[in-house]
Design a protein around this motif. Structure first.
Motif, PDB file in Angstrom:
ATOM      1  N   ILE A  16     -14.768 -12.627  -8.263  1.00 11.43           N
ATOM      2  CA  ILE A  16     -15.284 -12.166  -9.443  1.00 11.43           C
ATOM      3  C   ILE A  16     -16.286 -13.305  -9.216  1.00 11.43           C
ATOM      4  CG2 ILE A  16     -14.166 -11.662 -11.834  1.00 11.43           C
ATOM      5  CD1 ILE A  16     -11.955 -10.665 -10.816  1.00 11.43           C
ATOM      6  N   VAL A  17     -17.642 -12.323  -9.742  1.00 10.91           N
ATOM      7  CA  VAL A  17     -18.622 -13.463 -10.244  1.00 10.91           C
ATOM      8  C   VAL A  17     -19.395 -13.000 -12.291  1.00 10.91           C
ATOM      9  CG1 VAL A  17     -19.506 -14.598  -8.246  1.00 10.91           C
ATOM     10  CG2 VAL A  17     -20.088 -12.414  -8.729  1.00 10.91           C
ATOM     11  N   ASP A  18     -20.072 -14.360 -12.257  1.00 14.14           N
ATOM     12  CA  ASP A  18     -20.533 -13.510 -13.760  1.00 14.14           C
ATOM     13  C   ASP A  18     -22.308 -12.623 -12.774  1.00 14.14           C
ATOM     14  OD1 ASP A  18     -22.246 -15.939 -12.348  1.00 14.14           O
ATOM     15  OD2 ASP A  18     -22.047 -17.007 -14.513  1.00 14.14           O
ATOM     16  N   ALA A  19     -23.079 -12.930 -14.224  1.00 13.25           N
ATOM     17  CA  ALA A  19     -24.250 -12.102 -13.313  1.00 13.25           C
ATOM     18  C   ALA A  19     -25.566 -13.487 -13.350  1.00 13.25           C
ATOM     19  CB  ALA A  19     -24.947 -11.726 -15.470  1.00 13.25           C
ATOM     20  N   GLY A  20     -25.007 -14.410 -12.827  1.00  9.27           N
ATOM     21  CA  GLY A  20     -25.886 -15.188 -12.068  1.00  9.27           C
ATOM     22  C   GLY A  20     -25.785 -15.026 -10.650  1.00  9.27           C
ATOM     23  N   TYR A  21     -24.230 -14.266 -10.140  1.00 11.09           N
ATOM     24  CA  TYR A  21     -24.619 -14.027  -8.777  1.00 11.09           C
ATOM     25  C   TYR A  21     -25.235 -12.459  -8.539  1.00 11.09           C
ATOM     26  CZ  TYR A  21     -22.535 -18.193  -8.762  1.00 11.09           C
ATOM     27  OH  TYR A  21     -22.405 -19.498  -8.335  1.00 11.09           O
ATOM     28  N   LYS A  42     -20.761  -8.660 -15.968  1.00 12.06           N
ATOM     29  CA  LYS A  42     -21.583  -9.071 -17.290  1.00 12.06           C
ATOM     30  C   LYS A  42     -21.173  -9.059 -18.668  1.00 12.06           C
ATOM     31  CE  LYS A  42     -25.025  -6.874 -14.265  1.00 12.06           C
ATOM     32  NZ  LYS A  42     -26.325  -6.243 -13.851  1.00 12.06           N
ATOM     33  N   ARG A  43     -21.465  -9.979 -19.162  1.00 14.28           N
ATOM     34  CA  ARG A  43     -21.353  -9.491 -21.113  1.00 14.28           C
ATOM     35  C   ARG A  43     -22.213  -9.151 -21.325  1.00 14.28           C
ATOM     36  NH1 ARG A  43     -23.296 -15.710 -22.213  1.00 14.28           N
ATOM     37  NH2 ARG A  43     -22.993 -16.634 -20.574  1.00 14.28           N
ATOM     38  N   ASN A  44     -22.313  -8.511 -22.826  1.00 14.55           N
ATOM     39  CA  ASN A  44     -22.955  -7.409 -23.381  1.00 14.55           C
ATOM     40  C   ASN A  44     -23.756  -8.246 -23.600  1.00 14.55           C
ATOM     41  OD1 ASN A  44     -23.005  -5.080 -25.084  1.00 14.55           O
ATOM     42  ND2 ASN A  44     -21.184  -5.811 -26.474  1.00 14.55           N
ATOM     43  N   GLU A  45     -25.200  -7.237 -23.906  1.00 15.34           N
ATOM     44  CA  GLU A  45     -26.312  -7.318 -24.614  1.00 15.34           C
ATOM     45  C   GLU A  45     -26.450  -8.318 -25.625  1.00 15.34           C
ATOM     46  OE1 GLU A  45     -28.836  -8.423 -21.997  1.00 15.34           O
ATOM     47  OE2 GLU A  45     -27.232  -7.960 -20.300  1.00 15.34           O
ATOM     48  N   LEU A  46     -25.071  -7.568 -26.482  1.00 13.05           N
ATOM     49  CA  LEU A  46     -25.772  -7.535 -27.986  1.00 13.05           C
ATOM     50  C   LEU A  46     -24.846  -9.039 -27.937  1.00 13.05           C
ATOM     51  CD1 LEU A  46     -23.764  -4.150 -29.551  1.00 13.05           C
ATOM     52  CD2 LEU A  46     -26.267  -5.279 -29.440  1.00 13.05           C
ATOM     53  N   LEU A  52     -14.367 -10.167 -22.473  1.00 10.85           N
ATOM     54  CA  LEU A  52     -15.096  -9.388 -20.780  1.00 10.85           C
ATOM     55  C   LEU A  52     -13.533  -9.385 -20.387  1.00 10.85           C
ATOM     56  CD1 LEU A  52     -18.110 -11.122 -20.112  1.00 10.85           C
ATOM     57  CD2 LEU A  52     -18.052  -9.627 -21.418  1.00 10.85           C
ATOM     58  N   PRO A  53     -13.651  -8.170 -19.534  1.00 13.96           N
ATOM     59  CA  PRO A  53     -12.317  -7.567 -18.651  1.00 13.96           C
ATOM     60  C   PRO A  53     -12.547  -8.897 -17.844  1.00 13.96           C
ATOM     61  CG  PRO A  53     -13.226  -5.677 -19.558  1.00 13.96           C
ATOM     62  CD  PRO A  53     -14.161  -6.791 -19.600  1.00 13.96           C
ATOM     63  N   LYS A  54     -11.434  -9.581 -17.261  1.00 15.14           N
ATOM     64  CA  LYS A  54     -11.328 -10.260 -15.923  1.00 15.14           C
ATOM     65  C   LYS A  54     -11.766 -12.122 -16.017  1.00 15.14           C
ATOM     66  CE  LYS A  54     -10.404  -6.592 -13.024  1.00 15.14           C
ATOM     67  NZ  LYS A  54     -10.755  -6.082 -11.996  1.00 15.14           N
ATOM     68  N   ARG A  55     -12.723 -12.094 -17.341  1.00 11.47           N
ATOM     69  CA  ARG A  55     -13.254 -13.424 -17.206  1.00 11.47           C
ATOM     70  C   ARG A  55     -12.949 -14.213 -17.737  1.00 11.47           C
ATOM     71  NH1 ARG A  55     -19.879 -14.438 -17.680  1.00 11.47           N
ATOM     72  NH2 ARG A  55     -19.236 -16.360 -18.357  1.00 11.47           N
ATOM     73  N   TRP A  56     -12.149 -13.539 -19.232  1.00 12.70           N
ATOM     74  CA  TRP A  56     -10.899 -14.594 -19.823  1.00 12.70           C
ATOM     75  C   TRP A  56     -10.153 -14.932 -19.031  1.00 12.70           C
ATOM     76  CZ3 TRP A  56      -5.592 -14.096 -19.975  1.00 12.70           C
ATOM     77  CH2 TRP A  56      -5.293 -13.055 -19.623  1.00 12.70           C
ATOM     78  N   ILE A  57      -9.422 -14.462 -17.354  1.00 15.32           N
ATOM     79  CA  ILE A  57      -8.643 -15.237 -16.618  1.00 15.32           C
ATOM     80  C   ILE A  57      -9.419 -16.531 -16.152  1.00 15.32           C
ATOM     81  CG2 ILE A  57      -7.664 -14.879 -14.547  1.00 15.32           C
ATOM     82  CD1 ILE A  57      -7.511 -11.658 -15.074  1.00 15.32           C
ATOM     83  N   VAL A  58      -9.933 -16.905 -15.752  1.00 16.74           N
ATOM     84  CA  VAL A  58     -10.403 -17.070 -15.152  1.00 16.74           C
ATOM     85  C   VAL A  58     -10.843 -18.692 -16.110  1.00 16.74           C
ATOM     86  CG1 VAL A  58     -13.140 -18.293 -13.655  1.00 16.74           C
ATOM     87  CG2 VAL A  58     -12.127 -16.662 -13.377  1.00 16.74           C
TER      88      VAL A  58
END
Length: 98
Positions: A16-21, A42-46, A52-58
Motif C-alpha cells: 500500500i503506497v501513497d500517490a507519490g508512487y 490517494k487523498r481526496n482533492e478537496l 482514508l481507507p487503509k492509510r490510517w493503519i500505517v
C-alpha cells in the motif's frame, strides 16, 4: 531496496503506497521483483479531513512507534539490530493491548 531484500519480502502480497508512487512502471517493477500487487491510496482533492481507507493503519503504527525513545535516533551499527528494535517495539505495543 526491494531488490536487496526480496528474500525477506517473499510473503508480501500487497504493498500500500501513497500517490507519490502512482504509475505503471513502479507497479510492474514490484510485480517483477517480488510478485506483489501495488495499491495506491490517494487523498481526496478537496481540502477537507477524510479518513482514508487503509492509510490510517500505517499512520497509527508510526504513531505507536514514536513512543519508543530508542527508535528516535538510529544509533545501531547494523541494520538487523535496528529491525529487531522495531520488532520489539511492536511486541511491546501488542502486549500492552492485552
Amino acid at each position: 531496496m526491494i531488490e536487496n531484500e526480496k528474500e525477506n519480502l517473499s510473503a508480501v502480497q500487497k504493498i500500500i503506497v501513497d500517490a507519490g508512487y502512482t504509475g505503471e512502471k513502479f507497479a510492474s517493477e514490484i510485480k517483477t521483483i517480488i510478485n506483489a500487487n501495488v495499491e495506491v491510496i490517494k487523498r481526496n482533492e478537496l481540502h477537507t479531513f477524510v479518513v482514508l481507507p487503509k492509510r490510517w493503519i500505517v499512520e497509527r503504527s508510526f504513531a505507536w512507534l514514536e513512543k519508543y525513545r530508542r527508535l528516535w535516533k538510529n544509533c545501531e551499527r547494523k541494520l538487523n539490530t535496528s529491525l529487531q528494535m522495531v520488532v520489539l517495539s511492536f511486541i511491546s505495543v501488542l502486549l500492552k493491548r492485552f
